[in-house]
Design a protein around this motif. Structure first.
Motif, PDB file in Angstrom:
ATOM      1  N   ASP A   1     -35.336-107.402-119.190  1.00  0.00           N
ATOM      2  CA  ASP A   1     -35.107-108.820-119.480  1.00  0.00           C
ATOM      3  C   ASP A   1     -33.644-109.088-119.810  1.00  0.00           C
ATOM      4  N   MET A   2     -33.049-108.232-120.632  1.00  0.00           N
ATOM      5  CA  MET A   2     -31.646-108.400-120.983  1.00  0.00           C
ATOM      6  C   MET A   2     -30.761-108.190-119.746  1.00  0.00           C
TER       7      MET A   2
ATOM      8  N   ASN B   1     -30.772-111.246-117.600  1.00  0.00           N
ATOM      9  CA  ASN B   1     -29.929-112.299-118.158  1.00  0.00           C
ATOM     10  C   ASN B   1     -28.444-112.001-117.939  1.00  0.00           C
TER      11      ASN B   1
ATOM     12  N   THR C   1     -26.758-112.397-113.911  1.00  0.00           N
ATOM     13  CA  THR C   1     -26.067-113.574-113.401  1.00  0.00           C
ATOM     14  C   THR C   1     -24.573-113.461-113.677  1.00  0.00           C
TER      15      THR C   1
ATOM     16  N   ALA D   1     -34.405-118.092-115.094  1.00  0.00           N
ATOM     17  CA  ALA D   1     -33.304-117.122-114.988  1.00  0.00           C
ATOM     18  C   ALA D   1     -32.921-116.892-113.529  1.00  0.00           C
TER      19      ALA D   1
ATOM     20  N   ARG E   1     -29.374-118.044-111.609  1.00  0.00           N
ATOM     21  CA  ARG E   1     -28.617-117.050-110.843  1.00  0.00           C
ATOM     22  C   ARG E   1     -28.299-117.573-109.442  1.00  0.00           C
TER      23      ARG E   1
END
Length: 201
Positions: free
Chosen positions: A115-116, A119, A122, A172, A176
């Protein structure tokens, strides 16, 4: 069975991505030079693509929403090898391979990591475009950089904005693709600007 707009978007994206790096590879091989191309930009792009692909697989998104990524990654690896060859740095390829393979494995050790990474993906992908822009601005020469490859990238981002809205609606992923669309258009315009400037000199 009639094709829907979603089907057309998927198929056209896959078709474009099947050859997306071919114009760039052809330009590099024909000139026997990687002038104007940034290794750092390509490495950042590969990192962003790998994270994005791993994220899509991890969350079980439909295959048709990311099918092009293994194809683009393979083409980027070939392009990277060509660029390293023409810069006389082929020995670095093994190091990069170990880093990327290790990263592929580590991304899914924990849910919070993927998940990190998504993020940050992008920012990493945006950085790859900004590094290429910086390289173009520094040299004021588009060299062997292919405007066709960058414009094809812009097209695929536009189609993926639509397909993401229709299929997963993942914020997310949308952010992107919107960011990449803007930056791909910017790089394409910069390439064309320097190509035109070079012709008038």
């Amino acid at each position: 069975m009639a094709l829907t707009l979603l089907d057309v978007a998927h198929w056209s994206t896959w078709a474009v991505c099947a050859v997306i790096k071919v114009p760039q590879l052809a330009a590099v091989l024909q000139a026997a030079s990687a002038r104007g191309l940034s290794v750092s930009s390509l490495l950042l792009e590969l990192a962003g693509l790998i994270v994005f692909l791993r994220y899509q697989i991890y969350y079980g998104y439909p295959l048709q929403t990311y099918l092009e990524y293994p194809i683009i990654i393979a083409q980027d690896v070939i392009l990277l090898l060509c660029i390293l060859h023409f810069y006389g740095k082929t020995k670095r390829a093994l190091f990069f391979a170990v880093i990327f393979l290790g990263g592929w494995y580590m991304l899914t050790l924990r849910k919070w990591i993927i998940d990190m990474a998504m993020n940050l993906c992008t920012f990493v992908s945006a950085a790859s475009k900004l590094v290429q822009l910086w390289c173009l601005w520094q040299t004021k020469d588009s060299g062997e950089v292919s405007a066709l490859t960058w414009s094809m990238s812009a097209y695929t981002c536009a189609t993926r904005i639509f397909t993401t809205l229709v299929t997963t609606n993942d914020l997310a992923v949308l952010i992107r693709f919107i960011t990449m669309l803007i930056l791909n258009i910017w790089v394409t315009a910069t390439i064309l600007y320097y190509r035109k400037t070079k012709k008038t000199d």
